[in-house]
Scaffold this motif. Structure first.
Motif, PDB file in Angstrom:
ATOM      1  N   GLN A  62       0.592  -1.490   0.172  1.00  0.00           N
ATOM      2  CA  GLN A  62       0.107   0.155  -0.200  1.00  0.00           C
ATOM      3  C   GLN A  62       1.228   1.035   0.501  1.00  0.00           C
ATOM      4  OE1 GLN A  62      -3.726  -0.116  -0.215  1.00  0.00           O
ATOM      5  NE2 GLN A  62      -3.380   1.656  -0.801  1.00  0.00           N
ATOM      6  N   LEU A  63       0.738   2.052  -1.020  1.00  0.00           N
ATOM      7  CA  LEU A  63       1.489   3.194  -1.498  1.00  0.00           C
ATOM      8  C   LEU A  63       0.826   4.211  -1.407  1.00  0.00           C
ATOM      9  CD1 LEU A  63       3.990   2.193  -4.289  1.00  0.00           C
ATOM     10  CD2 LEU A  63       4.345   2.294  -1.643  1.00  0.00           C
ATOM     11  N   PRO A  64       1.357   5.474  -0.668  1.00  0.00           N
ATOM     12  CA  PRO A  64       0.487   7.042  -0.894  1.00  0.00           C
ATOM     13  C   PRO A  64      -0.094   7.524  -1.361  1.00  0.00           C
ATOM     14  CG  PRO A  64       2.566   7.069   0.230  1.00  0.00           C
ATOM     15  CD  PRO A  64       2.936   5.975  -0.411  1.00  0.00           C
ATOM     16  N   GLY A  65      -0.573   6.506  -2.752  1.00  0.00           N
ATOM     17  CA  GLY A  65      -1.699   7.023  -3.585  1.00  0.00           C
ATOM     18  C   GLY A  65      -2.404   5.658  -4.747  1.00  0.00           C
ATOM     19  N   GLY A  66      -2.074   4.406  -3.499  1.00  0.00           N
ATOM     20  CA  GLY A  66      -2.714   3.433  -3.473  1.00  0.00           C
ATOM     21  C   GLY A  66      -1.720   2.108  -3.531  1.00  0.00           C
ATOM     22  N   PRO A  67      -3.547   1.102  -3.878  1.00  0.00           N
ATOM     23  CA  PRO A  67      -2.038  -0.155  -3.566  1.00  0.00           C
ATOM     24  C   PRO A  67      -0.651  -0.795  -5.247  1.00  0.00           C
ATOM     25  CG  PRO A  67      -3.672  -0.476  -4.649  1.00  0.00           C
ATOM     26  CD  PRO A  67      -4.077   0.830  -4.127  1.00  0.00           C
ATOM     27  N   ALA A  68       0.057  -0.834  -4.850  1.00  0.00           N
ATOM     28  CA  ALA A  68       1.518  -1.564  -5.803  1.00  0.00           C
ATOM     29  C   ALA A  68       1.071  -2.392  -6.052  1.00  0.00           C
ATOM     30  CB  ALA A  68       3.071  -0.784  -5.639  1.00  0.00           C
ATOM     31  N   ALA A  69       0.973  -3.405  -7.680  1.00  0.00           N
ATOM     32  CA  ALA A  69       1.352  -3.939  -7.889  1.00  0.00           C
ATOM     33  C   ALA A  69       2.239  -4.985  -8.752  1.00  0.00           C
ATOM     34  CB  ALA A  69      -0.672  -3.721  -9.234  1.00  0.00           C
ATOM     35  N   LEU A  70       1.841  -5.943  -8.765  1.00  0.00           N
ATOM     36  CA  LEU A  70       3.538  -6.956  -9.805  1.00  0.00           C
ATOM     37  C   LEU A  70       2.603  -7.787 -10.621  1.00  0.00           C
ATOM     38  CD1 LEU A  70       6.492  -7.939  -9.707  1.00  0.00           C
ATOM     39  CD2 LEU A  70       5.866  -9.608  -7.886  1.00  0.00           C
ATOM     40  N   ALA A  71       2.870  -8.158 -11.337  1.00  0.00           N
ATOM     41  CA  ALA A  71       2.557  -8.857 -12.257  1.00  0.00           C
ATOM     42  C   ALA A  71       3.656  -9.587 -12.912  1.00  0.00           C
ATOM     43  CB  ALA A  71       1.883  -8.421 -13.761  1.00  0.00           C
ATOM     44  N   LEU A  72       3.821 -11.189 -12.988  1.00  0.00           N
ATOM     45  CA  LEU A  72       4.782 -12.589 -13.223  1.00  0.00           C
ATOM     46  C   LEU A  72       4.087 -12.738 -14.846  1.00  0.00           C
ATOM     47  CD1 LEU A  72       6.698 -13.269  -9.733  1.00  0.00           C
ATOM     48  CD2 LEU A  72       7.387 -11.522 -11.461  1.00  0.00           C
ATOM     49  N   GLY A  73       5.007 -12.917 -15.021  1.00  0.00           N
ATOM     50  CA  GLY A  73       4.199 -14.422 -16.117  1.00  0.00           C
ATOM     51  C   GLY A  73       5.953 -15.036 -17.277  1.00  0.00           C
ATOM     52  N   ALA A  74       5.154 -16.377 -18.129  1.00  0.00           N
ATOM     53  CA  ALA A  74       6.159 -17.420 -18.930  1.00  0.00           C
ATOM     54  C   ALA A  74       5.701 -17.412 -19.811  1.00  0.00           C
ATOM     55  CB  ALA A  74       7.017 -18.347 -17.800  1.00  0.00           C
ATOM     56  N   GLU A  75       6.304 -18.053 -20.725  1.00  0.00           N
ATOM     57  CA  GLU A  75       5.914 -17.937 -22.458  1.00  0.00           C
ATOM     58  C   GLU A  75       6.725 -18.785 -22.659  1.00  0.00           C
ATOM     59  OE1 GLU A  75       4.698 -15.693 -26.177  1.00  0.00           O
ATOM     60  OE2 GLU A  75       4.968 -14.615 -24.251  1.00  0.00           O
ATOM     61  N   TYR A  76       6.334 -20.464 -23.646  1.00  0.00           N
ATOM     62  CA  TYR A  76       6.940 -20.820 -24.391  1.00  0.00           C
ATOM     63  C   TYR A  76       5.959 -20.348 -25.826  1.00  0.00           C
ATOM     64  CZ  TYR A  76       8.626 -24.469 -27.171  1.00  0.00           C
ATOM     65  OH  TYR A  76       8.980 -25.689 -27.949  1.00  0.00           O
ATOM     66  N   ARG A  77       7.005 -20.648 -27.230  1.00  0.00           N
ATOM     67  CA  ARG A  77       6.695 -20.603 -28.378  1.00  0.00           C
ATOM     68  C   ARG A  77       7.451 -20.750 -28.696  1.00  0.00           C
ATOM     69  NH1 ARG A  77       6.850 -14.162 -28.135  1.00  0.00           N
ATOM     70  NH2 ARG A  77       8.572 -14.751 -29.850  1.00  0.00           N
ATOM     71  N   LYS A  78       6.594 -21.706 -30.598  1.00  0.00           N
ATOM     72  CA  LYS A  78       6.543 -22.876 -31.690  1.00  0.00           C
ATOM     73  C   LYS A  78       6.669 -22.102 -32.353  1.00  0.00           C
ATOM     74  CE  LYS A  78       8.105 -27.100 -32.485  1.00  0.00           C
ATOM     75  NZ  LYS A  78       8.013 -28.861 -32.234  1.00  0.00           N
ATOM     76  N   LEU A  79       7.276 -22.098 -33.968  1.00  0.00           N
ATOM     77  CA  LEU A  79       6.609 -21.511 -34.661  1.00  0.00           C
ATOM     78  C   LEU A  79       7.503 -22.674 -35.637  1.00  0.00           C
ATOM     79  CD1 LEU A  79       5.557 -19.514 -36.838  1.00  0.00           C
ATOM     80  CD2 LEU A  79       7.666 -18.249 -36.721  1.00  0.00           C
ATOM     81  N   MET A  80       6.533 -22.953 -36.693  1.00  0.00           N
ATOM     82  CA  MET A  80       7.515 -23.311 -37.888  1.00  0.00           C
ATOM     83  C   MET A  80       7.058 -23.056 -39.137  1.00  0.00           C
ATOM     84  SD  MET A  80       5.579 -25.980 -40.651  1.00  0.00           S
ATOM     85  CE  MET A  80       4.727 -26.165 -40.519  1.00  0.00           C
ATOM     86  N   LEU A  81       7.819 -22.704 -40.171  1.00  0.00           N
ATOM     87  CA  LEU A  81       7.272 -22.058 -41.403  1.00  0.00           C
ATOM     88  C   LEU A  81       7.747 -22.901 -42.375  1.00  0.00           C
ATOM     89  CD1 LEU A  81       8.509 -19.324 -39.485  1.00  0.00           C
ATOM     90  CD2 LEU A  81       7.269 -18.253 -40.724  1.00  0.00           C
ATOM     91  N   SER A  82       6.612 -23.269 -43.514  1.00  0.00           N
ATOM     92  CA  SER A  82       7.209 -24.483 -44.806  1.00  0.00           C
ATOM     93  C   SER A  82       6.382 -23.666 -45.526  1.00  0.00           C
ATOM     94  CB  SER A  82       6.583 -25.349 -44.747  1.00  0.00           C
ATOM     95  OG  SER A  82       7.252 -26.407 -45.724  1.00  0.00           O
ATOM     96  N   ALA A  83       7.069 -22.644 -46.535  1.00  0.00           N
ATOM     97  CA  ALA A  83       7.409 -21.685 -48.311  1.00  0.00           C
ATOM     98  C   ALA A  83       7.519 -22.666 -48.988  1.00  0.00           C
ATOM     99  CB  ALA A  83       7.239 -20.033 -47.224  1.00  0.00           C
ATOM    100  N   PRO A  84       6.900 -23.787 -49.190  1.00  0.00           N
ATOM    101  CA  PRO A  84       7.766 -24.342 -50.705  1.00  0.00           C
ATOM    102  C   PRO A  84       7.389 -23.216 -51.835  1.00  0.00           C
ATOM    103  CG  PRO A  84       5.940 -25.504 -50.130  1.00  0.00           C
ATOM    104  CD  PRO A  84       7.003 -24.468 -49.282  1.00  0.00           C
ATOM    105  N   SER A  85       8.610 -22.935 -52.502  1.00  0.00           N
ATOM    106  CA  SER A  85       8.756 -21.869 -54.161  1.00  0.00           C
ATOM    107  C   SER A  85       7.373 -23.215 -54.928  1.00  0.00           C
ATOM    108  CB  SER A  85       9.723 -21.662 -54.810  1.00  0.00           C
ATOM    109  OG  SER A  85       9.430 -20.970 -56.104  1.00  0.00           O
TER     110      SER A  85
END
Length: 926
Positions: free
Chosen positions: A512-535
């Motif tokens: 609790q700060l003078p201006g209101g509640p302080a907040a925290l956010a945490l996160g994690a992400e995993y991404r896998k991308l596959m691209l196949s663009a034959p001519s």
């Protein structure tokens, strides 16, 4: 401060933010509900739940009603009309591009690959083809318009929250979640010329209430169809007409009227050319140049010793389009604190374009190297055999021909986009948690009409072949079907991208700060991308007359991020974020800090500073990636040293680069692009209903990934040239191909100001009024390389990173809405300022009249269009609505420089289309 007073102040803040963002009248009408219950939500650019007005970052909020009031038929049309959109966006009508059939937005003019597009806060699989063989992007054309709840455009860098690609900003498309009822819509439209007919039907169904029924569900289905428009079928001033003599231009200098002969230099023609020998001698026409031949320019062009034809007589202005989209969402309350949800979406878009006619012989590039059949580079030259009936010389002869009898090259693109997402969200140990898995994939099937090389060799060069003796020009009607079938074929490809995302994020109040509640956010992400663009099939082994364009690759990313919100005092707030991304070839840590200061209730100040990055994509970095492309806005330093006047024996094409091809390969040693973003702004609300604001912004991007410029490529020793050397100058033949590899080079700095204005008022016995205005001023768009800085702001450049549409200094959107009882009416004006017809500031003029004088004072004039839309509720259930795009039928200014449209700038597509009418019915079932 009491709870009541705090709620009142928060509601006041909501009013300021909604008005500054151009929120709808409907949102204003809900203020009483907001007063009763202030719901904290996650807004774009943050992972911390908050009241929307609390953010210190510039966000443009667009409601469903805003889109409806605009009268735009698609989400793409609306987003590309925003003042924030710039060079590098992809319009529907650009059928000759690498990513034909797809659409994209380019915030700040930094390219589609610098704007991150999200659907409900998560990424989409990119379109399987990269624009300009480089820019990977999410295709906007697959998003169902009727399912959109709102759009939030973050006008600031956001790599600290979202990772790669968010250099210029983020477009978060938020679809509807809660709906109870059934709505059906049908609409149709056509241009003032009676062409381009559109038809659309949509059905939206929803049921259940998560609070009372413990579940809800939504289903949206849309189908639409648009007829193809050809330039040749309409008469609209200079639009689509390659022959610009009526307006004072020289068609021999135009990119849209090829086929001429001047001295020893020719380009392929529908009449055909043949010359006595292969390395010397003058070309002569195979058949007379008459209007009986497809697309021939008439009357004949003075100075043309051959037979020019008009590409506008072949090309499509707008594609044939058939689309289907389905979106479904369901939620189930697991208990008082947790819910599970799932989403499914499917989009299918099929487009068909006509582009330029096919010609022979040509130069092709592929895994096999370079093969120049026109001049015998690495292969025997494709010649007209002595026995051929169109060869009058009795010996092998060089020839050039465009198959006008086949019509335009037809290209179809069939896209299927699927997305499945499932997740849970709720509260545990005072943490607000959101976790989910999303799988999306985009499939593209392409079918292009092509020429079979063996068929060409047999038809023109091999007297022993059964199909030998294929006739050209006026005699093409003598050819048998077997001869035609031996030459024509189709190249197909099946491209695919897949994206899997697993993420979790959580936020909570930590102090609790003078201006209101302080907040925290945490996160994690995993991404896998596959691209196949034959001519396209046949380009791998060189069996068709088309170059290889293809790439393959995979990408894995693991990321962790955190964010803090600290209201230091009642009037001053700080926030910060940092994200770590781990790729296979590099790591990136990107921070961001922002502040907001409210010295008095009528004024809010905000500022932010952030780092960003864009990872090299497989089109740029894969060793297997290879592409050829067209060029423009460059000059041959040998044949046109001053960039204005060709040497004797040269042509205008030597000075504008329109006849030169480019060639690039992927570079696995590329580093990520990096950016630094700065934003400072204010919002003022001097009285209720009136507010205005401004944001000063600057983006500096370094280690840019791009091919070397076309002008730099001309300085390399590997330029491939024809053998039509200029008199007395060896190795000075017309340039055929230049090599422009991908590299990290230079720094760009883009800076400007966004202005926003909003006013709501009521006139008794007349109705409610709403006025909104948004203007973006680009003060500079600088590119620094090798110690030289070029500024493109207010010019027709940068042609190396866009489709040469230019960078106007000012773009604006202004709208006025009137509502009274069952009726509403909205007028919207979209405007851009004039641009200099120069490649960069201080450059020579690139657009001249036939007499050598500068056209329009070397400027592309400014342009605006006015749209009108209205609705009338006939009953509580039934509504009739309609719109008129380009109400005053203003014609787009003549632009001979861009290659995105024939003699008009794609930014001015409304002026190329002309007035367009749309009418529809909406019925809401009880």
């Amino acid at each position: 401060m009491t709870l009541k007073a705090r709620k009142k102040a928060a509601v006041r803040a909501i009013e300021i933010a909604l008005l500054a963002a151009g929120a709808s009248q409907a949102a204003m009408a809900q203020q009483d509900a907001a007063t009763a219950q202030l719901e904290r939500i996650v807004v774009t650019g943050s992972n911390i739940k908050r009241i929307a007005a609390e953010t210190a970052e510039p966000i443009l909020s667009i409601s469903r009603e805003d889109i409806t009031n605009s009268g735009k038929a698609t989400l793409t049309e609306y987003l590309q009309s925003l003042s924030l959109d710039g060079q590098g966006s992809l319009p529907t009508g650009f059928g000759n591009g690498f990513a034909a059939g797809a659409t994209a937005i380019s915030l700040r003019g930094l390219g589609a690959n610098a704007t991150l597009v999200l659907l409900n806060g998560r990424r989409l699989a990119p379109y399987p083809r990269a624009d300009d063989f480089q820019k990977m992007f999410a295709d906007l054309s697959s998003v169902p318009l009727e399912a959109v709840e709102r759009i939030e455009v973050l006008k600031d860098g956001a790599s600290a929250i979202y990772g790669s690609d968010a250099l210029a900003g983020v477009v978060n498309i938020i679809l509807r979640k809660n709906f109870d009822g059934i709505i059906g819509k049908v609409e149709t439209g056509a241009s003032k010329y009676g062409d381009g007919k559109r038809a659309k039907a949509a059905l939206t169904m929803g049921a259940g209430n998560l609070s009372t029924d413990k579940w809800n569900g939504l289903l949206n289905i849309e189908v639409s169809k648009s007829d193809e428009i050809h330039y040749r079928d309409r008469d609209r001033e200079w639009i689509g007409k390659g022959d610009t003599r009526p307006w004072g231009y020289d068609p021999l200098a135009s990119q849209w009227t090829p086929g001429s002969r001047r001295g020893t230099t020719v380009s392929g023609s529908v009449a055909g050319y043949v010359r006595n020998g292969t390395t010397s001698g003058a070309y002569q026409l195979v058949s007379p140049c008459t209007t009986a031949l497809p697309g021939v320019v008439s009357p004949h062009i003075t100075g043309d010793e051959g037979c020019s034809y008009d590409i506008g007589q072949f090309r499509s202005f707008q594609p044939k389009l058939e689309a289907l989209s389905i979106f479904g969402r369901g939620s189930v309350a697991l208990n008082q604190n947790w819910e599970a949800f799932a989403e499914f979406s499917y989009g299918k878009n099929k487009t068909g374009f006509d582009v330029s006619p096919l010609g022979t012989p040509g130069t092709i590039v592929g895994p096999f190297g370079v093969r120049g059949y026109g001049t015998g580079i690495n292969v025997p030259e494709m010649t007209l055999a002595a026995e051929h009936p169109d060869n009058p010389f009795g010996k092998s002869a060089r020839f050039r021909y465009v198959f006008g009898e086949f019509g335009a090259q037809r290209r179809t693109n069939d896209v299927d986009i699927t997305r499945i997402m499932a997740g849970v969200k709720g509260t545990a140990a005072e943490w607000d948690i959101d976790a989910g898995f999303a799988h999306s994939e985009s499939k593209l099937d392409q079918d292009y009409m092509l020429l079979r090389l063996q068929g060409l060799l047999d038809a023109f060069s091999n007297p022993k072949s059964a199909t030998f003796g294929y006739r050209m020009g006026a005699n093409a009607g003598l050819n048998t079907q077997a001869q035609r079938d031996s030459i024509l074929t189709h190249g197909t490809s099946a491209s695919k991208t897949k994206l899997d995302i697993l993420d979790i994020k959580a936020s909570r109040e930590i102090a609790q700060l003078p201006g209101g509640p302080a907040a925290l956010a945490l996160g994690a992400e995993y991404r896998k991308l596959m691209l196949s663009a034959p001519s396209l099939s046949g380009t791998q082994d060189g069996s068709v007359q088309a170059s290889y364009n293809g790439f393959f690759g995979n990408e894995k990313v693991m990321a962790a991020y955190g964010e803090v919100l600290a209201p230091i005092t009642k009037s001053f707030e700080l926030s910060g974020a940092v994200r770590y991304d781990k790729y296979d070839s590099f790591n990136s840590t990107t921070p961001k800090i922002a502040a907001k200061f409210v010295p008095i209730p009528q004024l809010a100040l905000r500022a932010s500073y952030a780092h960003g990055f864009r990872a090299p994509n497989p089109a740029e970095s894969s060793p297997d990636a290879q592409a050829t492309f067209g060029t423009g806005g460059i000059h041959d330093p040998i044949r046109c040293p001053d960039g204005k006047t060709p040497l004797p024996g040269g042509t205008a094409a030597d000075c504008n680069g329109s006849g030169v091809g480019g060639f690039a390969r992927g570079n696995p040693d590329l580093k990520p692009e990096k950016s630094k973003n700065f934003n400072f702004g204010f919002i003022v609300e001097p009285t209720k209903g009136l507010n205005f604001g401004a944001d000063i912004w600057q983006i500096t991007k370094s280690d840019q990934i791009q091919t070397i410029s076309g002008q730099e490529a001309f300085a390399r020793p590997d330029v491939i040239r024809s053998d039509n050397n200029l008199p007395g100058i060896p190795n000075s033949g017309s340039a055929i191909l230049i090599y422009a590899p991908f590299v990290n080079k230079g720094e760009s700095k883009v800076a400007g100001v966004d202005f926003d204005f909003s006013y709501r008022w009521t006139v008794q016995n007349v109705g409610r009024f709403k006025a909104d205005a948004h203007l973006t001023h680009t003060a500079k768009w600088e590119l620094t390389d090798a110690g030289t800085t070029l500024d493109y702001a207010g010019t027709h450049g940068n042609c190396d990173v866009s489709n040469c549409i230019g960078t106007p200094k000012n773009k604006a959107n202004v709208s006025l809405t009137w509502e009274s009882g069952p009726a509403s009416l909205t007028a919207t004006m979209n405007w851009r300022s004039s641009i200099e017809n120069k490649n960069f500031k201080g450059d020579d003029c690139q657009q001249s009249l036939a007499d050598g004088t500068e056209a329009n004072g070397c400027k592309l004039p400014s342009f605006y269009s006015v749209d009108l839309s209205g609705r009338w509720n006939l009953t509580r259930e039934l509504q009739v609505y309609g719109s008129i795009q380009n109400l005053f039928n203003r014609v787009a200014p003549l632009d001979t420089i861009t290659y995105g449209g024939i003699n008009y700038n794609p930014m001015d597509v409304a002026g190329a289309m002309g007035t367009f009418f749309n009418v529809g019915l909406r019925y809401q079932f009880k």
